[in-house]
Write a protein that holds these residues in place. Structure first.
Motif, short mmCIF file in Angstrom:
data_model
loop_
_atom_site.label_atom_id
_atom_site.label_comp_id
_atom_site.label_asym_id
_atom_site.label_seq_id
_atom_site.Cartn_x
_atom_site.Cartn_y
_atom_site.Cartn_z
N GLY A 2 40.52 36.32 46.51
CA GLY A 2 40.50 36.32 45.05
C GLY A 2 41.87 36.18 44.42
O GLY A 2 42.06 36.47 43.24
N ARG A 3 42.85 35.69 45.20
CA ARG A 3 44.24 35.66 44.72
C ARG A 3 44.39 34.85 43.43
O ARG A 3 45.25 35.18 42.60
CB ARG A 3 45.16 35.10 45.81
N ASP A 4 43.58 33.83 43.25
CA ASP A 4 43.72 33.01 42.05
C ASP A 4 43.32 33.75 40.78
O ASP A 4 43.70 33.35 39.68
CB ASP A 4 42.86 31.74 42.17
N PHE A 5 42.56 34.84 40.94
CA PHE A 5 42.10 35.61 39.79
C PHE A 5 42.97 36.86 39.56
O PHE A 5 42.73 37.60 38.62
CB PHE A 5 40.65 36.06 39.99
N ARG A 6 43.95 37.08 40.42
CA ARG A 6 44.76 38.30 40.35
C ARG A 6 45.98 38.13 39.46
O ARG A 6 46.52 37.02 39.32
CB ARG A 6 45.26 38.69 41.74
#
Length: 326
Positions: free
Chosen positions: A105-109
């Protein structure tokens, strides 16, 4: 029929992949700051959001180690894991790289890490909701997502740099207020929190978190947390006054108590213990006058006065006690 089935299958697969990439972690779209006071070495993290009890998920820290803000789709593990990595000797950037390396989920962090040396690392994922961004430098990082406009982050950075004369806690609140004044969270306001940690860990870790204030649900959380900080400062003076009493330095004690009472003149607690100190210093007329005024507002304080001699907190004669409790 076959082309239709192929198209349907493609979109089904695409939808499934997209859903698995999007994390199921709690939302905390918000603005925050991690920072270090260059003079004292103290570190702090502050946050505000239109989300209930934002401080319980976004803000993390440890004396002598650093502070972390983890937000947007909040991966709470980044708080403790980030601090552990700093304790292992990793730089903030190294720690951040490790945290993101296996996070689908790094793109949403959105994450910011600051260590005790004032080094920072910040990540704003490409899928954070506009307006989203960050700005950082030596001893600070400000970050925000789901903001009303693109002016919030620059306003936070400016407020941090322009308020260097303030104590760290007050400076953090000034940054939060600047963010709100610039537009803030597109959804509005609900909760705020900040913590301040000592520059170095001590042998008394329960004392190493210097300030810990939270407003979990409020129409104006930044205003409320600013009020709580002022109350905290007033009680610092009360506590210092108590230390002077222990040393029998009554003049210094009264100076501290008077500062506190000027800050919150309607606070009966502050008035009461000031009066008790006056009584222990044999200034019975002043003590009695203050206590009678307190009793008029809340008679329970009279009953408390009667109980103090038993535990040695009021050292007066029986006659004087009657005067104080009449």
């Amino acid at each position: 029929m076959k082309p239709v089935l192929l198209i349907f299958s493609f979109f089904s697969i695409f939808s499934t992949v997209a859903q698995t990439q999007k994390p199921n972690d709690p939302l905390a779209h918000t603005f925050s700051i991690v920072a270090r006071d260059a003079k004292t070495g103290e570190m702090a993290v502050a946050v505000q959001s239109h989300w209930f009890s934002v401080g319980t998920g976004v803000s993390w820290g440890e004396a002598g180690v650093g502070v972390v803000a983890t937000q947007s789709f909040t991966n709470r593990s980044f708080g403790l894991r980030g601090l552990d990595l700093l304790k292992e000797g990793k730089t903030p950037q190294e720690a951040l790289n490790i945290l993101l390396s296996d996070d689908e989920g790094r793109d949403f962090r959105q994450v910011a890490i600051l260590d005790k040396q004032g080094r920072v690392a910040t990540h704003t994922g490409k899928s954070c909701i506009d307006f989203a961004g960050h700005a950082n430098g030596e001893n600070f990082s400000v970050q925000a997502n789901m903001m009303l406009n693109d002016k919030v982050v620059p306003a936070m950075e400016k407020a941090w740099k322009e308020n260097s004369e303030l104590p760290l806690a007050e400076r953090m609140v000034a940054v939060l207020q600047a963010a709100q004044n610039a537009g803030g969270d597109i959804r509005g306001k609900q909760s705020a929190a900040f913590m301040v940690f000592a520059a170095e860990a001590s042998t008394e870790p329960w004392n190493d978190k210097l300030i810990d204030l939270r407003v979990d649900d409020s129409e104006n959380p930044i205003k409320e947390i600013d009020r709580l900080l002022k109350v905290f400062r007033a009680y610092e003076h009360m506590n210092q006054g108590d230390l002077y009493v222990e040393k029998n330095e009554m003049k210094s004690a009264m100076d501290e108590y008077n500062v506190a009472m000027k800050m919150f003149p309607e606070n009966l607690e502050m008035q009461y213990w000031t009066a008790i100190t006056l009584a222990n210093d044999k200034q019975m007329e002043r003590a009695s006058a203050m206590l009678q005024n307190i009793y008029e507002k809340d008679s329970n304080w009279r009953e408390l006065t009667k109980r103090l001699p038993k535990v040695g907190l009021l050292n007066v004669s029986e006659m004087d006690l009657k005067k104080l409790t009449k």
